[in-house]
Design a protein around this motif. Sequence first.
Motif, PDB file in Angstrom:
ATOM      1  N   THR A  72     -30.425  19.356 -49.163  1.00  0.00           N
ATOM      2  CA  THR A  72     -30.512  18.483 -48.432  1.00  0.00           C
ATOM      3  C   THR A  72     -29.806  18.209 -46.966  1.00  0.00           C
ATOM      4  O   THR A  72     -28.894  18.858 -47.008  1.00  0.00           O
ATOM      5  N   HIS A  73     -30.443  17.989 -46.104  1.00  0.00           N
ATOM      6  CA  HIS A  73     -29.611  17.822 -44.709  1.00  0.00           C
ATOM      7  C   HIS A  73     -28.247  17.006 -45.015  1.00  0.00           C
ATOM      8  O   HIS A  73     -27.119  17.953 -44.485  1.00  0.00           O
ATOM      9  N   LYS A  74     -28.235  16.109 -45.570  1.00  0.00           N
ATOM     10  CA  LYS A  74     -27.014  15.123 -45.850  1.00  0.00           C
ATOM     11  C   LYS A  74     -25.892  16.136 -46.584  1.00  0.00           C
ATOM     12  O   LYS A  74     -24.608  15.955 -46.348  1.00  0.00           O
ATOM     13  N   ASP A  75     -26.384  16.817 -47.857  1.00  0.00           N
ATOM     14  CA  ASP A  75     -25.364  17.599 -48.401  1.00  0.00           C
ATOM     15  C   ASP A  75     -24.886  18.683 -47.388  1.00  0.00           C
ATOM     16  O   ASP A  75     -23.806  19.172 -47.381  1.00  0.00           O
ATOM     17  N   LEU A  76     -25.838  19.504 -46.783  1.00  0.00           N
ATOM     18  CA  LEU A  76     -25.403  20.586 -45.795  1.00  0.00           C
ATOM     19  C   LEU A  76     -24.327  19.957 -44.756  1.00  0.00           C
ATOM     20  O   LEU A  76     -23.315  20.764 -44.483  1.00  0.00           O
ATOM     21  N   GLU A  77     -24.909  18.904 -44.190  1.00  0.00           N
ATOM     22  CA  GLU A  77     -24.017  18.251 -43.200  1.00  0.00           C
ATOM     23  C   GLU A  77     -22.524  17.923 -43.795  1.00  0.00           C
ATOM     24  O   GLU A  77     -21.385  18.073 -42.921  1.00  0.00           O
ATOM     25  N   ARG A  78     -22.270  17.782 -44.854  1.00  0.00           N
ATOM     26  CA  ARG A  78     -20.965  17.465 -45.461  1.00  0.00           C
ATOM     27  C   ARG A  78     -20.020  18.817 -45.362  1.00  0.00           C
ATOM     28  O   ARG A  78     -18.882  18.891 -45.363  1.00  0.00           O
ATOM     29  N   LEU A  79     -20.865  19.929 -45.380  1.00  0.00           N
ATOM     30  CA  LEU A  79     -20.252  21.055 -45.495  1.00  0.00           C
ATOM     31  C   LEU A  79     -19.808  21.544 -44.064  1.00  0.00           C
ATOM     32  O   LEU A  79     -18.949  22.653 -43.679  1.00  0.00           O
ATOM     33  N   ASP A  80     -20.382  20.955 -43.034  1.00  0.00           N
ATOM     34  CA  ASP A  80     -20.233  21.368 -41.471  1.00  0.00           C
ATOM     35  C   ASP A  80     -18.814  20.667 -41.070  1.00  0.00           C
ATOM     36  O   ASP A  80     -18.823  19.582 -41.020  1.00  0.00           O
ATOM     37  N   ALA A  81     -17.912  21.450 -40.957  1.00  0.00           N
ATOM     38  CA  ALA A  81     -16.412  20.991 -40.852  1.00  0.00           C
ATOM     39  C   ALA A  81     -16.304  20.827 -39.358  1.00  0.00           C
ATOM     40  O   ALA A  81     -15.185  20.240 -38.846  1.00  0.00           O
ATOM     41  N   ARG A  82     -17.277  20.627 -38.455  1.00  0.00           N
ATOM     42  CA  ARG A  82     -16.997  20.353 -37.023  1.00  0.00           C
ATOM     43  C   ARG A  82     -16.819  18.908 -36.896  1.00  0.00           C
ATOM     44  O   ARG A  82     -17.488  18.036 -37.585  1.00  0.00           O
ATOM     45  N   PHE A  83     -16.082  18.453 -35.843  1.00  0.00           N
ATOM     46  CA  PHE A  83     -15.912  17.211 -35.455  1.00  0.00           C
ATOM     47  C   PHE A  83     -17.113  16.786 -34.501  1.00  0.00           C
ATOM     48  O   PHE A  83     -17.273  17.571 -33.630  1.00  0.00           O
ATOM     49  N   GLU A  84     -17.551  15.548 -34.444  1.00  0.00           N
ATOM     50  CA  GLU A  84     -18.512  15.156 -33.529  1.00  0.00           C
ATOM     51  C   GLU A  84     -17.710  15.030 -32.008  1.00  0.00           C
ATOM     52  O   GLU A  84     -16.515  15.082 -32.199  1.00  0.00           O
ATOM     53  N   SER A  85     -18.751  15.010 -31.115  1.00  0.00           N
ATOM     54  CA  SER A  85     -17.962  15.001 -29.621  1.00  0.00           C
ATOM     55  C   SER A  85     -16.923  14.037 -29.504  1.00  0.00           C
ATOM     56  O   SER A  85     -15.889  14.001 -28.923  1.00  0.00           O
ATOM     57  N   ASP A  86     -17.455  12.754 -29.742  1.00  0.00           N
ATOM     58  CA  ASP A  86     -16.637  11.694 -29.567  1.00  0.00           C
ATOM     59  C   ASP A  86     -15.149  11.689 -30.542  1.00  0.00           C
ATOM     60  O   ASP A  86     -14.282  11.465 -29.963  1.00  0.00           O
ATOM     61  N   LEU A  87     -15.085  12.376 -31.549  1.00  0.00           N
ATOM     62  CA  LEU A  87     -13.670  12.741 -32.373  1.00  0.00           C
ATOM     63  C   LEU A  87     -12.971  13.751 -31.732  1.00  0.00           C
ATOM     64  O   LEU A  87     -11.995  13.654 -31.601  1.00  0.00           O
ATOM     65  N   GLN A  88     -13.912  14.745 -31.445  1.00  0.00           N
ATOM     66  CA  GLN A  88     -12.943  15.856 -30.599  1.00  0.00           C
ATOM     67  C   GLN A  88     -12.464  15.382 -29.321  1.00  0.00           C
ATOM     68  O   GLN A  88     -11.249  15.720 -29.144  1.00  0.00           O
ATOM     69  N   GLU A  89     -12.971  14.694 -28.634  1.00  0.00           N
ATOM     70  CA  GLU A  89     -12.064  13.868 -27.429  1.00  0.00           C
ATOM     71  C   GLU A  89     -11.126  13.069 -27.809  1.00  0.00           C
ATOM     72  O   GLU A  89      -9.968  13.386 -27.228  1.00  0.00           O
ATOM     73  N   TRP A  90     -11.383  12.312 -28.750  1.00  0.00           N
ATOM     74  CA  TRP A  90     -10.091  11.510 -29.478  1.00  0.00           C
ATOM     75  C   TRP A  90      -9.072  12.200 -29.754  1.00  0.00           C
ATOM     76  O   TRP A  90      -7.837  11.833 -29.566  1.00  0.00           O
ATOM     77  N   VAL A  91      -9.294  13.509 -30.546  1.00  0.00           N
ATOM     78  CA  VAL A  91      -8.274  14.315 -31.074  1.00  0.00           C
ATOM     79  C   VAL A  91      -7.392  14.953 -29.716  1.00  0.00           C
ATOM     80  O   VAL A  91      -6.334  15.043 -29.722  1.00  0.00           O
ATOM     81  N   LEU A  92      -8.450  15.128 -28.451  1.00  0.00           N
ATOM     82  CA  LEU A  92      -7.620  15.956 -27.438  1.00  0.00           C
ATOM     83  C   LEU A  92      -6.628  14.887 -26.803  1.00  0.00           C
ATOM     84  O   LEU A  92      -5.805  15.503 -26.244  1.00  0.00           O
ATOM     85  N   LEU A  93      -7.257  13.700 -26.806  1.00  0.00           N
ATOM     86  CA  LEU A  93      -6.455  12.547 -26.201  1.00  0.00           C
ATOM     87  C   LEU A  93      -5.162  12.132 -26.925  1.00  0.00           C
ATOM     88  O   LEU A  93      -4.255  11.329 -26.316  1.00  0.00           O
ATOM     89  N   ASN A  94      -5.051  12.327 -28.258  1.00  0.00           N
ATOM     90  CA  ASN A  94      -4.205  11.729 -29.112  1.00  0.00           C
ATOM     91  C   ASN A  94      -3.714  12.946 -30.279  1.00  0.00           C
ATOM     92  O   ASN A  94      -4.152  13.109 -31.287  1.00  0.00           O
ATOM     93  N   PRO A  95      -2.831  13.420 -29.643  1.00  0.00           N
ATOM     94  CA  PRO A  95      -2.091  14.745 -30.557  1.00  0.00           C
ATOM     95  C   PRO A  95      -1.497  14.235 -32.016  1.00  0.00           C
ATOM     96  O   PRO A  95      -1.591  15.213 -32.857  1.00  0.00           O
ATOM     97  N   GLU A  96      -1.359  12.914 -31.883  1.00  0.00           N
ATOM     98  CA  GLU A  96      -0.745  12.465 -33.254  1.00  0.00           C
ATOM     99  C   GLU A  96      -1.939  12.751 -34.403  1.00  0.00           C
ATOM    100  O   GLU A  96      -1.830  12.557 -35.623  1.00  0.00           O
ATOM    101  N   VAL A  97      -3.143  12.357 -33.912  1.00  0.00           N
ATOM    102  CA  VAL A  97      -4.126  12.807 -35.055  1.00  0.00           C
ATOM    103  C   VAL A  97      -4.102  14.115 -35.866  1.00  0.00           C
ATOM    104  O   VAL A  97      -4.419  14.086 -36.906  1.00  0.00           O
ATOM    105  N   ARG A  98      -3.889  15.179 -35.100  1.00  0.00           N
ATOM    106  CA  ARG A  98      -3.551  16.495 -35.701  1.00  0.00           C
ATOM    107  C   ARG A  98      -2.170  16.386 -36.883  1.00  0.00           C
ATOM    108  O   ARG A  98      -2.389  16.804 -37.884  1.00  0.00           O
ATOM    109  N   LEU A  99      -1.338  15.630 -36.395  1.00  0.00           N
ATOM    110  CA  LEU A  99      -0.067  15.507 -36.966  1.00  0.00           C
ATOM    111  C   LEU A  99      -0.518  14.766 -38.286  1.00  0.00           C
ATOM    112  O   LEU A  99      -0.093  14.937 -39.571  1.00  0.00           O
ATOM    113  N   MET A 100      -1.336  13.782 -38.147  1.00  0.00           N
ATOM    114  CA  MET A 100      -1.905  12.816 -39.257  1.00  0.00           C
ATOM    115  C   MET A 100      -2.562  13.576 -40.279  1.00  0.00           C
ATOM    116  O   MET A 100      -2.285  13.516 -41.286  1.00  0.00           O
TER     117      MET A 100
END
Length: 125
Positions: A72-100
């Motif tokens: 299923t798309h849902k099951d395959l999507e769970r295995l996709d380790a990429r962050f969505e673009s909004d989360l990528q931007e949030w991580v870039l702006l907040n280095p604490e996220v990586r530490l968390m």
Amino acid sequence: MYANVAYMESTRVTLGSEIRRLRTKAGTSLRKFALGVGVSAPHLSDIERDRRRPSKDLLKRIGRELRPVGGTHKDLERLDARFESDLQEWVLLNPEVRLMLRRVKESGQPVGEVLRKVERLLERD
């Protein structure tokens, strides 16, 4: 006796390995499956070897093609380790996220349990 780590097979399921497992279960060749989802065989081969990630649209097409064998798309999507673009931007702006994330990993606690604790903490605010 010590195991030779170089020859030990990884049991970790990845997006690519799961697509390959399901395609093989369906009895479909790489070329035929690639044609069915609208990509070249080398492109699909790279996806199955985790050298390339499918686009969100391609992942949906792959999920549809694998539905008859339990994919299923849902099951395959769970295995996709990429962050969505909004989360990528949030991580870039907040280095604490990586530490968390690092701290959660190093804690050894089940991720689901940590998530429940965080959700309870956020509900208090």
